[in-house]
Structure formats: structure tokens, C-alpha cells
Design a protein around this motif. Structure first.
Motif, short mmCIF file in Angstrom:
data_model
loop_
_atom_site.label_atom_id
_atom_site.label_comp_id
_atom_site.label_asym_id
_atom_site.label_seq_id
_atom_site.Cartn_x
_atom_site.Cartn_y
_atom_site.Cartn_z
N LEU A 148 -5.28 4.27 1.85
CA LEU A 148 -5.06 2.39 2.48
C LEU A 148 -3.17 3.41 3.71
O LEU A 148 -3.11 2.12 3.64
CB LEU A 148 -4.67 2.20 0.88
CG LEU A 148 -6.10 1.53 0.19
CD1 LEU A 148 -5.09 1.18 -0.95
CD2 LEU A 148 -6.18 -0.01 0.69
N GLU A 157 0.44 -1.09 0.38
CA GLU A 157 0.16 0.34 -0.02
C GLU A 157 0.74 1.39 0.00
O GLU A 157 0.72 2.15 -1.00
CB GLU A 157 -0.99 -0.05 1.40
CG GLU A 157 -2.55 -0.94 0.98
CD GLU A 157 -1.17 -2.30 1.94
OE1 GLU A 157 -0.20 -2.41 1.82
OE2 GLU A 157 -2.51 -3.49 1.42
N ARG A 193 -8.05 7.33 -3.10
CA ARG A 193 -8.31 5.90 -1.97
C ARG A 193 -6.87 5.33 -1.53
O ARG A 193 -6.91 4.81 -0.62
CB ARG A 193 -9.20 5.06 -3.12
CG ARG A 193 -10.04 5.03 -3.18
CD ARG A 193 -11.00 5.61 -2.31
NE ARG A 193 -12.57 5.49 -2.64
CZ ARG A 193 -13.30 6.64 -1.67
NH1 ARG A 193 -12.88 6.67 -0.43
NH2 ARG A 193 -14.89 6.10 -2.16
N HIS A 233 -6.76 -4.37 -4.74
CA HIS A 233 -6.96 -2.97 -4.11
C HIS A 233 -8.99 -2.25 -4.85
O HIS A 233 -8.66 -1.92 -5.48
CB HIS A 233 -6.48 -1.59 -3.87
CG HIS A 233 -5.32 -2.22 -2.68
ND1 HIS A 233 -5.41 -2.88 -1.46
CD2 HIS A 233 -4.22 -2.74 -2.83
CE1 HIS A 233 -4.52 -2.87 -0.69
NE2 HIS A 233 -3.52 -2.80 -2.01
#
Length: 154
Positions: free
Chosen positions: A151, A2, A147, A75
Motif C-alpha cells: 500500500l 497508508e 500488504r 484495507h
């Protein structure tokens, strides 16, 4: 994973915004002027070489978008926005490849006296219709970046 995702997504977002800026520059600076002075977009006559900007800008964006998709595939929330960006950009590129680019190249190669202002204005007006696709691409990239940043914080 991430932590690394935010880098290519951020770069792809920046490159999408760069291409939007390039389009806005063309719409606001070049397109109002060149229909009356076609040599402004004819590199052989000292005009702007648009391919010197557009080819590297699109290639860089598309490569970063692919890297982002590969790294972000697991994801779903990031992947969704990246796929939206890919779709809107893809539609714009296919439309450009078969319609706008061939006509732009014809304008660049033509004798300036053979280019009618009406034909040039029609091209610039239709070219502006690509703006919503660029905005959709940028919006999707901004959401993908948001987004990816979420994360990283979790």
C-alpha cells in the motif's frame, strides 16, 4: 493513512516474532531442564520469572494488533491477515488462560519435591502444541506487513 499503517503493523509483526522467540527459548532451554529441577521456574527460589517477559510481550503485541486493525480496517487485504493473526493469537491466549497458565502457576508455587517429572514433562509436551498457533499468528502478521508495505508503494 497508508504511510502510517506500516508502522503499527511492523511493530505488531516484530512483537509477534518476539513472542515466537520467547516460546522457542522456553521449548529449547527451559523445558528440557526444569522437569528435573523445578526450582528453575520458581521465582521464589531464584528461578526464572516467566511473567516478567510474557505479560509485557503479550500486552504490547495485543495493543499494536488493535491499533493495526483500527488503522487498517479500510484495507481488506491487510484486515484479513490481521484478523487471522487475532484469531490464532486469541485461541492460543484463551487456551493458555484456562489450561497452561494455571498449571504453570501451580508448578511455580509447589514444593519442588512434590512435582513429579512425569507431570512436568506432560505439561512441557502439551505446551509445545501451542507452537502452530504462534506460527500462524506470525505468518499472518508477516503477510499483513507485506500488504501494508505494498500500500505504501502505490
Amino acid at each position: 493513512m497508508e504511510n502510517i499503517l506500516i508502522v503499527p503493523v511492523g511493530l505488531a509483526m516484530a512483537l509477534a516474532l518476539l513472542t515466537l522467540g520467547g516460546g522457542l527459548y522456553e521449548f529449547s532451554v527451559l523445558d528440557p531442564a526444569w522437569p528435573k529441577r523445578p526450582e528453575l521456574i520458581q521465582p521464589a527460589r531464584g528461578g526464572v520469572s516467566r511473567k516478567r517477559f510474557w505479560i509485557p510481550a503479550h500486552v504490547a503485541f495485543e495493543l499494536m494488533l488493535i491499533v493495526s486493525l483500527v488503522l487498517g480496517w479500510s484495507h481488506a487485504d491487510v484486515r484479513l491477515y490481521l484478523l487471522i493473526a487475532l484469531a490464532s493469537h486469541g485461541v492460543m491466549r484463551v487456551w493458555s488462560a484456562f489450561d497452561f497458565i494455571p498449571k504453570a502457576l501451580a508448578f511455580e508455587r509447589a514444593d519442588p519435591s512434590a512435582i513429579t517429572e512425569a507431570a512436568a514433562r506432560a505439561w512441557t509436551t502439551r505446551s509445545l502444541l501451542r507452537l502452530p498457533l504462534d506460527l500462524a499468528t506470525c505468518g499472518a502478521m508477516l503477510m499483513a506487513f507485506a500488504r501494508a508495505a505494498q500500500l505504501q508503494l502505490t
